[in-house]
Design a protein around this motif. Structure first.
Motif, PDB file in Angstrom:
ATOM      1  N   ALA A 126      18.276  25.513 -20.038  1.00 51.86           N
ATOM      2  CA  ALA A 126      18.867  25.411 -21.376  1.00 51.86           C
ATOM      3  C   ALA A 126      18.759  23.988 -21.908  1.00 51.86           C
ATOM      4  O   ALA A 126      18.450  23.772 -23.088  1.00 51.86           O
ATOM      5  CB  ALA A 126      20.330  25.855 -21.333  1.00 51.86           C
ATOM      6  N   ALA A 127      19.013  23.004 -21.045  1.00 44.49           N
ATOM      7  CA  ALA A 127      18.904  21.609 -21.472  1.00 44.49           C
ATOM      8  C   ALA A 127      17.466  21.279 -21.881  1.00 44.49           C
ATOM      9  O   ALA A 127      17.235  20.598 -22.889  1.00 44.49           O
ATOM     10  CB  ALA A 127      19.356  20.681 -20.345  1.00 44.49           C
ATOM     11  N   SER A 139      16.752   5.932 -14.780  1.00 39.02           N
ATOM     12  CA  SER A 139      16.257   7.125 -14.103  1.00 39.02           C
ATOM     13  C   SER A 139      14.742   7.233 -14.208  1.00 39.02           C
ATOM     14  O   SER A 139      14.056   7.555 -13.232  1.00 39.02           O
ATOM     15  CB  SER A 139      16.912   8.380 -14.699  1.00 39.02           C
ATOM     16  N   PHE A 140      14.205   6.931 -15.376  1.00 39.83           N
ATOM     17  CA  PHE A 140      12.770   7.089 -15.566  1.00 39.83           C
ATOM     18  C   PHE A 140      11.976   5.947 -14.946  1.00 39.83           C
ATOM     19  O   PHE A 140      10.833   6.142 -14.522  1.00 39.83           O
ATOM     20  CB  PHE A 140      12.445   7.287 -17.046  1.00 39.83           C
ATOM     21  N   ARG A 141      12.561   4.764 -14.860  1.00 33.75           N
ATOM     22  CA  ARG A 141      11.916   3.702 -14.084  1.00 33.75           C
ATOM     23  C   ARG A 141      11.783   4.137 -12.628  1.00 33.75           C
ATOM     24  O   ARG A 141      10.751   3.914 -11.984  1.00 33.75           O
ATOM     25  CB  ARG A 141      12.710   2.400 -14.175  1.00 33.75           C
ATOM     26  N   GLU A 142      12.829   4.754 -12.116  1.00 28.78           N
ATOM     27  CA  GLU A 142      12.813   5.231 -10.731  1.00 28.78           C
ATOM     28  C   GLU A 142      11.762   6.315 -10.538  1.00 28.78           C
ATOM     29  O   GLU A 142      11.014   6.306  -9.552  1.00 28.78           O
ATOM     30  CB  GLU A 142      14.201   5.762 -10.355  1.00 28.78           C
ATOM     31  N   ARG A 143      11.680   7.267 -11.487  1.00 32.47           N
ATOM     32  CA  ARG A 143      10.697   8.340 -11.367  1.00 32.47           C
ATOM     33  C   ARG A 143       9.279   7.785 -11.449  1.00 32.47           C
ATOM     34  O   ARG A 143       8.398   8.190 -10.684  1.00 32.47           O
ATOM     35  CB  ARG A 143      10.899   9.373 -12.485  1.00 32.47           C
ATOM     36  N   ASP A 144       9.038   6.856 -12.354  1.00 30.26           N
ATOM     37  CA  ASP A 144       7.702   6.284 -12.487  1.00 30.26           C
ATOM     38  C   ASP A 144       7.316   5.484 -11.247  1.00 30.26           C
ATOM     39  O   ASP A 144       6.166   5.531 -10.805  1.00 30.26           O
ATOM     40  CB  ASP A 144       7.623   5.394 -13.727  1.00 30.26           C
ATOM     41  N   LEU A 176      23.190  15.100 -16.140  1.00 34.11           N
ATOM     42  CA  LEU A 176      22.404  16.295 -16.476  1.00 34.11           C
ATOM     43  C   LEU A 176      20.959  15.913 -16.799  1.00 34.11           C
ATOM     44  O   LEU A 176      20.010  16.537 -16.300  1.00 34.11           O
ATOM     45  CB  LEU A 176      23.046  17.005 -17.665  1.00 34.11           C
ATOM     46  N   LEU A 177      20.768  14.874 -17.614  1.00 39.11           N
ATOM     47  CA  LEU A 177      19.422  14.448 -17.978  1.00 39.11           C
ATOM     48  C   LEU A 177      18.677  13.878 -16.776  1.00 39.11           C
ATOM     49  O   LEU A 177      17.463  14.071 -16.631  1.00 39.11           O
ATOM     50  CB  LEU A 177      19.484  13.427 -19.105  1.00 39.11           C
TER      51      LEU A 177
END
Length: 210
Positions: free
Chosen positions: A33-34, A135-140, A72-73
């Motif tokens: 849903a998100a 979070s996205f720095r970590e994922r990258d 959640l994000l």
């Protein structure tokens, strides 16, 4: 209004699910849903209440599973990229795995899956949204680490040129893949994902092969 998301693997009629199975199904439905809300209306449209409503649950259920919008994000970013290229995790590090990942990633972009599109939109938003950037720095960085490992393994086994810099290759490959994904979001007709995946794989094979 779009129909609420449903778990990907509904129970067999008459089968009773365990509490853990119910929890997993609920979490998956909330993340679905998100993702739909991100794709339809952007990150700012995502609230715990709207996610719960879209999935057919209360806001309290969303809070129970994630605690906050940021959590959640974060979970959506992690799950939407986990296993994005089927089978690549089973391959040993090296040039072959790198090429399978590159071609497979571009091919998967062509499927226009909701979770993949949501990830790219969140990634682009992370450049200016403090609640997403960490979070996205970590994922990258995790992605770049895998790419560096492939190049280093290729150098060690002699399939990759000895003068290739794993750090530079990782940054270049990640930037190329993310950029293609954003182009696909903006103008799907401009990106033939299947053909492009093969072409880019061939380019990196020629650039890196010893």
């Amino acid at each position: 209004m779009p129909m609420p998301s449903v778990p990907q693997h509904p129970p067999v009629p008459g089968e009773r699910r365990t509490q853990e199975q119910r929890r997993t199904a609920t979490r998956a439905a909330l993340l679905d849903a998100a993702a739909e809300l991100v794709v339809e209306s952007g990150v700012r449209a995502v609230t715990l209440a709207r996610v719960g409503e879209r999935a057919g649950y209360s806001r309290g259920i969303v809070t129970h599973h994630f605690g906050s919008k940021q959590a959640l994000l974060d979970a959506l970013a992690k799950t939407s990229q986990g296993g994005f290229v089927p089978g690549v995790g089973e391959l040993p590090p090296g040039l072959d795995r790198l090429l399978v990942l590159i071609e497979g990633y571009v091919r998967e972009l062509g499927r226009d899956g909701v979770s993949g599109r949501a990830f790219l939109l969140l990634w682009a938003e992370a450049a200016t949204a403090a609640e997403l950037s960490a979070s996205f720095r970590e994922r990258d960085e995790a992605f770049r680490a895998d790419l560096r490992e492939d190049v280093a393994a290729g150098i060690a086994d002699g399939t990759v040129r000895a003068d290739a810099d794993p750090r530079d290759v990782a940054v270049s490959v990640l930037g190329q893949l993310r950029g293609i994904g954003l182009q696909r979001l903006l103008d799907p007709d401009a990106v033939d994902a299947r053909r492009l995946g093969r072409a880019i794989g061939d380019q990196w094979c020629r650039a890196l092969s010893a």
